[in-house]
Write an enzyme that holds these catalytic residues in place. Structure first.
Site, mmCIF file in Angstrom:
data_model
loop_
_atom_site.group_PDB
_atom_site.id
_atom_site.type_symbol
_atom_site.label_atom_id
_atom_site.label_comp_id
_atom_site.label_asym_id
_atom_site.label_seq_id
_atom_site.Cartn_x
_atom_site.Cartn_y
_atom_site.Cartn_z
ATOM 1 N N LYS A 83 0.845 -1.208 0.000
ATOM 2 C CA LYS A 83 0.000 0.000 0.000
ATOM 3 C C LYS A 83 0.874 1.249 0.000
ATOM 4 C CE LYS A 83 -4.011 1.952 2.490
ATOM 5 N NZ LYS A 83 -4.924 1.763 3.643
ATOM 6 N N SER A 86 -9.631 1.561 2.588
ATOM 7 C CA SER A 86 -8.776 2.329 1.719
ATOM 8 C C SER A 86 -7.665 1.507 1.062
ATOM 9 C CB SER A 86 -8.143 3.468 2.518
ATOM 10 O OG SER A 86 -7.303 2.967 3.548
ATOM 11 N N SER A 88 -9.947 -0.788 6.929
ATOM 12 C CA SER A 88 -9.382 -0.557 5.600
ATOM 13 C C SER A 88 -8.651 -1.751 5.000
ATOM 14 C CB SER A 88 -8.429 0.645 5.642
ATOM 15 O OG SER A 88 -9.105 1.796 6.056
#
Length: 435
Positions: free
Chosen positions: A30, A105, A129
């Protein structure tokens, strides 16, 4: 495939440094986790050109374990979102249905695994997330207990809530990645030791999370909180209930439990998260960190121009967080949110005196269509109702595929007592075997 789905912000390969337990596996990271020499943007124009001079601890550990990093994945800007649509670099598409969102996310990380573009991925979980995109994309995501995994090198959004977590296509692979990244880190004081007298070590020392994925749930008691099923999409509830029945057929017992405080968890979560965001993101002023508007003269004008590099959702959360912390409103909002947080912890502690794990739908809805929630932020916030209580209580949780509804993935969430990742891995592997 990766270009069509907009999985990555930066595609760059970094080979592992040894023949360790992840040798031969690829991993996507990420884009809010620092990678030495590789751009780390947090999905924001504010950090579009930022190249960290160091690796996060988790990145050091996966490279030392032999994994090959294949890129930095798309994400909601600074981790603020439930759909991976607030990225400055465009939305990621869900591999299961490209007209729908992958969840957020960590949507790029989950979609990279679901599409087969990477074997493993790292995400960060502030209010769900990792688990939300895992559920929407039909893969496995683990949110570890706060303190199990080092946060050193994670660009902070809400320090007291967020943890780095693994995403994989199977429970065993996710647990294997957790084995690699979990453990104490002298650079992060939150990787604490277990305070209980019978232990004098970090909770990850001596554990084998991958070995726990044996599917044996005979004698396991599973708590079912009605509060986390009420109001959920009927198709989601039916799919999750079918998965729970399969666990009963394998020897598990389900009992009803009550978590009355979770009705207030979303409100408490967003007050705390936005307050911490307003503090953490103050550093991005174009002088100390972040994009500079390049103006001379009046400081206020220059600062305002610089902060235009933030997107709408980030600005909204900074403003609301600043308001909640301001003189005259701190006690009215922030202190009450912390009281609610303590209540949530108490409810979970009481439930775990009766049951081994707590089960619910990970997300109460099926994946949104692209653009569906952007005009209604409240709808997006309410979708986090089942995941945010876990972050408030700093507990471990896993999302495992429970099946499909109308051809779309549905996730089942299992929550365990603190530092008992082995039990949620074991029950999740039984779900995986049964569906």
């Amino acid at each position: 495939m990766s270009a069509d789905l907009n999985l990555y912000i930066t595609e760059e390969t970094v080979d592992g440094t040894s023949d360790g337990p992840l040798a031969g596996m690829t991993i996507a990271v990420k884009d809010n986790i620092s990678t030495e020499g590789v751009t780390t943007t947090c999905g924001s124009e504010m950090l579009a050109d930022y190249v960290p001079p160091y690796d996060a601890t988790v990145v050091e550990r996966v490279l030392d374990a032999g994994a090959t990093m294949v890129g930095k994945t798309n994400m909601d800007e600074f981790g603020m979102g439930t759909t991976t649509e607030t990225s400055a670099f465009g939305p990621t598409h869900n591999p299961a249905d490209t007209d729908r969102v992958p969840g957020g996310s960590s949507g790029g990380s989950a979609a990279a695994v679901a599409s087969g573009d990477a074997d493993l991925a790292l995400g960060s979980d502030t209010g769900g997330s990792v688990r939300c995109p895992a559920a929407f994309c039909g893969v496995v995501g683990i949110k570890p207990t706060y303190g199990l995994v080092s946060r050193y090198g994670l660009v902070a959004y809400a320090n007291s809530l967020e943890q780095i977590g693994p995403i994989a296509s199977s429970v065993e692979d996710a647990a294997r990645l957790l084995d690699v990244i979990a453990g104490p880190d002298e650079r992060d004081a939150t990787t604490r030791y277990d305070e209980r007298e019978e232990f004098d070590r970090h909770p990850a020392d001596g554990t084998d999370y991958a070995a726990a994925a044996d599917g044996d749930v005979d004698g396991t008691t599973i708590g079912i909180p009605t509060e986390l099923f009420d109001g959920a999409d009927e198709r989601v509830v039916e799919t999750v209930e079918d998965a729970l029945e399969s666990l009963e057929s394998r020897g598990a017992e389900t009992v009803e439990v009550s978590l009355p405080s979770v009705d207030h968890a979303v409100q408490a979560y967003y007050v705390i998260a936005m307050s911490e965001a307003s503090s953490n993101l103050a550093r991005f002023d174009g002088v100390r960190y972040g994009h500079s508007a390049g103006h001379d003269g009046n400081w206020n004008d220059t600062f305002a121009e610089t902060r235009e590099a933030f997107g709408a959702e980030v600005k909204r959360r900074i403003l609301l967080g600043t308001y909640a912390l301001s003189e005259g409103y701190h006690d009215k909002y922030y202190r009450k949110a912390q009281d609610a947080r303590a209540w949530v912890k108490q409810d979970f502690d009481a439930a775990f005196e009766e049951v081994d794990v707590i089960a619910s739908p990970t997300m109460p809805v099926l994946p949104f269509e692209l653009g569906e929630s952007l005009d209604d932020p409240l709808q997006m916030y309410l979708a986090d109702a089942n995941t945010t209580p876990v972050n408030l209580a700093n507990l471990p949780a896993i999302s495992v595929p429970a099946g499909t509804a109308d051809g779309l993935p549905v996730g089942l969430q299992l929550v365990g007592p603190r530092f008992d990742e082995e039990t949620i891995v074991r029950v999740a592997s039984a779900v995986e075997d049964a569906v």
